[in-house]
Write a protein that holds these residues in place. Sequence first.
Motif, PDB file in Angstrom:
ATOM      1  N   UNK A 189     -36.100  54.322 -71.527  1.00 43.78           N
ATOM      2  CA  UNK A 189     -35.253  55.197 -73.589  1.00 43.78           C
ATOM      3  C   UNK A 189     -33.663  54.701 -72.572  1.00 43.78           C
ATOM      4  N   UNK A 190     -32.960  55.996 -73.349  1.00 39.84           N
ATOM      5  CA  UNK A 190     -31.404  55.624 -73.047  1.00 39.84           C
ATOM      6  C   UNK A 190     -30.370  54.721 -72.901  1.00 39.84           C
ATOM      7  N   UNK A 191     -29.793  54.542 -73.866  1.00 41.52           N
ATOM      8  CA  UNK A 191     -29.429  53.264 -74.155  1.00 41.52           C
ATOM      9  C   UNK A 191     -29.805  51.528 -73.883  1.00 41.52           C
ATOM     10  N   UNK A 192     -31.168  51.151 -74.217  1.00 39.69           N
ATOM     11  CA  UNK A 192     -32.016  50.107 -74.195  1.00 39.69           C
ATOM     12  C   UNK A 192     -30.375  49.209 -75.013  1.00 39.69           C
ATOM     13  N   UNK A 193     -31.076  47.891 -73.719  1.00 38.24           N
ATOM     14  CA  UNK A 193     -30.424  47.071 -74.854  1.00 38.24           C
ATOM     15  C   UNK A 193     -31.251  45.393 -73.789  1.00 38.24           C
ATOM     16  N   UNK A 194     -32.094  44.796 -75.168  1.00 43.20           N
ATOM     17  CA  UNK A 194     -33.051  44.248 -74.816  1.00 43.20           C
ATOM     18  C   UNK A 194     -31.965  42.426 -75.614  1.00 43.20           C
ATOM     19  N   UNK A 195     -32.549  41.616 -73.857  1.00 46.50           N
ATOM     20  CA  UNK A 195     -31.506  40.483 -74.765  1.00 46.50           C
ATOM     21  C   UNK A 195     -32.433  39.272 -73.809  1.00 46.50           C
ATOM     22  N   UNK A 196     -32.472  38.307 -74.479  1.00 47.51           N
ATOM     23  CA  UNK A 196     -32.670  36.895 -74.235  1.00 47.51           C
ATOM     24  C   UNK A 196     -31.732  35.860 -74.577  1.00 47.51           C
ATOM     25  N   UNK A 197     -32.117  34.409 -72.614  1.00 49.00           N
ATOM     26  CA  UNK A 197     -30.791  34.377 -72.790  1.00 49.00           C
ATOM     27  C   UNK A 197     -30.522  33.100 -73.960  1.00 49.00           C
ATOM     28  N   UNK A 198     -31.375  32.883 -75.356  1.00 45.85           N
ATOM     29  CA  UNK A 198     -30.822  32.571 -76.628  1.00 45.85           C
ATOM     30  C   UNK A 198     -29.899  33.129 -77.537  1.00 45.85           C
ATOM     31  N   UNK A 199     -29.470  33.862 -76.677  1.00 41.19           N
ATOM     32  CA  UNK A 199     -28.470  34.762 -77.839  1.00 41.19           C
ATOM     33  C   UNK A 199     -28.864  36.481 -78.247  1.00 41.19           C
ATOM     34  N   UNK A 200     -29.931  35.790 -78.704  1.00 36.99           N
ATOM     35  CA  UNK A 200     -30.503  37.578 -79.803  1.00 36.99           C
ATOM     36  C   UNK A 200     -30.890  38.745 -78.410  1.00 36.99           C
TER      37      UNK A 200
END
Length: 157
Positions: free
Chosen positions: A87-98
């Motif tokens: 929760x709060x300012x969630x950033x999901x990132x994947x190694x391929x740039x998504x």
Amino acid sequence: MAIFFLFKPMNIKKQEFVDVPLFELTSFTLHELNTQGLQTMMRGNKAVRYADRYSVVDIDYTDNSKEYIANMRAKHGLYKDEIIELEDDVVYSREDGLTFETSKVHYNKKTSIAIADADYVSYRDKNIVNGSFVKYNNSLNRVESKNVTAIYQLKAR
């Protein structure tokens, strides 16, 4: 004998504590290893460990158990039964740039599915997608979304 007649024994009230923290951590890193190597890593500024879960402040969680490494960061996180609630300012990132950003994510470690039932913005290179719901399957590289607005850059020849 007179003491028993003149003084009444103290009545102590029993209390039951249902949810007592086991311990508290500050500025920590937890690693989960198996025979293939590092599976997950969780960092945070503060965590409280209960019998069945971790409650984490400034969580930084990395899942290395699938084809693509997925990293999730948020101000607050709850890790319980291989489910991570962010929760709060969630950033999901994947190694391929998504990458996608939102206010709340439910991530199932077993299925590698992240669900954000809130407005989000997703980007990869110059491509941008906005929506009100996203379900992302890291294993199948599949995205489901609602109320989508997309800006997609076509490749020039």
